[in-house]
Motif scaffolding. Structure first.
Motif, PDB file in Angstrom:
ATOM      1  N   LYS A   2       0.842  -1.184   0.000  1.00 16.85           N
ATOM      2  CA  LYS A   2       0.000   0.000   0.000  1.00 16.85           C
ATOM      3  C   LYS A   2       0.881   1.239   0.000  1.00 16.85           C
ATOM      4  O   LYS A   2       1.936   1.269   0.615  1.00 16.85           O
ATOM      5  CB  LYS A   2      -0.937   0.002   1.199  1.00 16.85           C
ATOM      6  CG  LYS A   2      -1.977   1.092   1.124  1.00 16.85           C
ATOM      7  CD  LYS A   2      -3.115   0.833   2.057  1.00 16.85           C
ATOM      8  CE  LYS A   2      -4.118   1.960   1.905  1.00 16.85           C
ATOM      9  NZ  LYS A   2      -5.404   1.653   2.429  1.00 16.85           N
ATOM     10  N   VAL A   3       0.423   2.266  -0.692  1.00 16.64           N
ATOM     11  CA  VAL A   3       1.090   3.556  -0.769  1.00 16.64           C
ATOM     12  C   VAL A   3       0.278   4.528   0.077  1.00 16.64           C
ATOM     13  O   VAL A   3      -0.954   4.493   0.052  1.00 16.64           O
ATOM     14  CB  VAL A   3       1.155   4.033  -2.240  1.00 16.64           C
ATOM     15  CG1 VAL A   3       1.670   5.443  -2.341  1.00 16.64           C
ATOM     16  CG2 VAL A   3       1.999   3.077  -3.067  1.00 16.64           C
ATOM     17  N   THR A   4       0.945   5.389   0.827  1.00 22.63           N
ATOM     18  CA  THR A   4       0.260   6.405   1.608  1.00 22.63           C
ATOM     19  C   THR A   4       0.178   7.677   0.779  1.00 22.63           C
ATOM     20  O   THR A   4       1.201   8.193   0.326  1.00 22.63           O
ATOM     21  CB  THR A   4       1.013   6.686   2.929  1.00 22.63           C
ATOM     22  OG1 THR A   4       1.130   5.456   3.652  1.00 22.63           O
ATOM     23  CG2 THR A   4       0.284   7.707   3.771  1.00 22.63           C
ATOM     24  N   ILE A  12       5.961   5.400   0.008  1.00 23.64           N
ATOM     25  CA  ILE A  12       5.929   3.940   0.016  1.00 23.64           C
ATOM     26  C   ILE A  12       7.026   3.479   0.975  1.00 23.64           C
ATOM     27  O   ILE A  12       8.101   4.095   1.040  1.00 23.64           O
ATOM     28  CB  ILE A  12       6.135   3.361  -1.400  1.00 23.64           C
ATOM     29  CG1 ILE A  12       6.066   1.833  -1.376  1.00 23.64           C
ATOM     30  CG2 ILE A  12       7.397   3.855  -2.041  1.00 23.64           C
ATOM     31  CD1 ILE A  12       6.036   1.195  -2.753  1.00 23.64           C
ATOM     32  N   ASP A  13       6.750   2.461   1.709  1.00 23.57           N
ATOM     33  CA  ASP A  13       7.714   1.933   2.675  1.00 23.57           C
ATOM     34  C   ASP A  13       8.936   1.381   1.945  1.00 23.57           C
ATOM     35  O   ASP A  13       8.804   0.708   0.919  1.00 23.57           O
ATOM     36  CB  ASP A  13       7.047   0.837   3.505  1.00 23.57           C
ATOM     37  CG  ASP A  13       7.881   0.456   4.706  1.00 23.57           C
ATOM     38  OD1 ASP A  13       8.868  -0.295   4.523  1.00 23.57           O
ATOM     39  OD2 ASP A  13       7.553   0.901   5.815  1.00 23.57           O
ATOM     40  N   ALA A  14      10.114   1.651   2.471  1.00 17.68           N
ATOM     41  CA  ALA A  14      11.359   1.162   1.871  1.00 17.68           C
ATOM     42  C   ALA A  14      11.384  -0.361   1.808  1.00 17.68           C
ATOM     43  O   ALA A  14      12.001  -0.933   0.909  1.00 17.68           O
ATOM     44  CB  ALA A  14      12.565   1.679   2.656  1.00 17.68           C
ATOM     45  N   PHE A  56       9.397   4.962 -10.299  1.00 13.62           N
ATOM     46  CA  PHE A  56      10.687   5.068  -9.622  1.00 13.62           C
ATOM     47  C   PHE A  56      11.773   4.585 -10.564  1.00 13.62           C
ATOM     48  O   PHE A  56      11.606   3.563 -11.231  1.00 13.62           O
ATOM     49  CB  PHE A  56      10.707   4.207  -8.349  1.00 13.62           C
ATOM     50  CG  PHE A  56       9.689   4.617  -7.332  1.00 13.62           C
ATOM     51  CD1 PHE A  56      10.004   5.549  -6.360  1.00 13.62           C
ATOM     52  CD2 PHE A  56       8.414   4.082  -7.361  1.00 13.62           C
ATOM     53  CE1 PHE A  56       9.056   5.941  -5.419  1.00 13.62           C
ATOM     54  CE2 PHE A  56       7.460   4.463  -6.434  1.00 13.62           C
ATOM     55  CZ  PHE A  56       7.783   5.396  -5.463  1.00 13.62           C
ATOM     56  N   TRP A  57      12.868   5.324 -10.622  1.00 15.48           N
ATOM     57  CA  TRP A  57      14.025   4.929 -11.426  1.00 15.48           C
ATOM     58  C   TRP A  57      15.225   4.736 -10.513  1.00 15.48           C
ATOM     59  O   TRP A  57      15.474   5.538  -9.604  1.00 15.48           O
ATOM     60  CB  TRP A  57      14.388   6.011 -12.435  1.00 15.48           C
ATOM     61  CG  TRP A  57      13.412   6.185 -13.549  1.00 15.48           C
ATOM     62  CD1 TRP A  57      13.395   5.534 -14.748  1.00 15.48           C
ATOM     63  CD2 TRP A  57      12.322   7.092 -13.589  1.00 15.48           C
ATOM     64  NE1 TRP A  57      12.356   5.984 -15.512  1.00 15.48           N
ATOM     65  CE2 TRP A  57      11.678   6.943 -14.828  1.00 15.48           C
ATOM     66  CE3 TRP A  57      11.807   8.028 -12.681  1.00 15.48           C
ATOM     67  CZ2 TRP A  57      10.573   7.680 -15.204  1.00 15.48           C
ATOM     68  CZ3 TRP A  57      10.697   8.759 -13.043  1.00 15.48           C
ATOM     69  CH2 TRP A  57      10.096   8.582 -14.288  1.00 15.48           C
ATOM     70  N   TYR A  58      15.958   3.669 -10.771  1.00 21.44           N
ATOM     71  CA  TYR A  58      17.226   3.430 -10.087  1.00 21.44           C
ATOM     72  C   TYR A  58      18.117   2.653 -11.045  1.00 21.44           C
ATOM     73  O   TYR A  58      17.713   1.591 -11.547  1.00 21.44           O
ATOM     74  CB  TYR A  58      17.036   2.632  -8.790  1.00 21.44           C
ATOM     75  CG  TYR A  58      18.342   2.200  -8.192  1.00 21.44           C
ATOM     76  CD1 TYR A  58      19.204   3.138  -7.632  1.00 21.44           C
ATOM     77  CD2 TYR A  58      18.742   0.874  -8.227  1.00 21.44           C
ATOM     78  CE1 TYR A  58      20.429   2.756  -7.109  1.00 21.44           C
ATOM     79  CE2 TYR A  58      19.952   0.481  -7.702  1.00 21.44           C
ATOM     80  CZ  TYR A  58      20.794   1.427  -7.146  1.00 21.44           C
ATOM     81  OH  TYR A  58      22.005   1.053  -6.640  1.00 21.44           O
ATOM     82  N   ASP A  70      -7.181   5.174  -2.711  1.00 23.34           N
ATOM     83  CA  ASP A  70      -6.936   4.790  -1.317  1.00 23.34           C
ATOM     84  C   ASP A  70      -5.493   4.340  -1.100  1.00 23.34           C
ATOM     85  O   ASP A  70      -5.116   4.010   0.017  1.00 23.34           O
ATOM     86  CB  ASP A  70      -7.888   3.669  -0.900  1.00 23.34           C
ATOM     87  CG  ASP A  70      -9.325   4.137  -0.805  1.00 23.34           C
ATOM     88  OD1 ASP A  70      -9.557   5.304  -0.417  1.00 23.34           O
ATOM     89  OD2 ASP A  70     -10.223   3.337  -1.135  1.00 23.34           O
ATOM     90  N   GLY A  71      -4.690   4.306  -2.181  1.00 25.17           N
ATOM     91  CA  GLY A  71      -3.294   3.901  -2.069  1.00 25.17           C
ATOM     92  C   GLY A  71      -3.059   2.412  -2.256  1.00 25.17           C
ATOM     93  O   GLY A  71      -1.928   1.947  -2.108  1.00 25.17           O
TER      94      GLY A  71
END
Length: 83
Positions: A2-4, A12-14, A56-58, A70-71
């Motif tokens: 889930k995303v906040t 987003i949690d790591a 996300f890019w890495y 709602d995420g």
């Protein structure tokens, strides 16, 4: 997963993001601060209204999360692609 979602953006949690990028979750915050992980957030329009796309890019990885308002993550993709 889930995303906040807040007025100031999405988080987003790591522990969720790290494995998607092939990283140890403990390394994610430092890599974000150093600019090694970058991101973009977009709100859906027309037929995509009610969805949020987080990218996300890495290194040579691009991870894209499609979330509802709602995420809740409803789709995840990961490909090799430089920003």
């Amino acid at each position: 997963m889930k995303v906040t979602l807040t007025e100031s953006g999405a988080t987003i949690d790591a522990h969720d993001l790290g494995p998607l990028l092939g990283l140890n979750p403990a390394d994610v915050p430092a890599k974000m601060r150093a600019g090694e992980i970058t991101s973009q957030s977009e709100e859906g329009v027309a037929e995509d209204a009610g969805q949020i796309r987080l990218t996300f890019w890495y290194s040579d990885q691009r991870v894209r999360l499609i979330c509802d308002t709602d995420g809740n993550v409803i789709k995840t993709t990961r490909i090799k692609a430089a920003r």
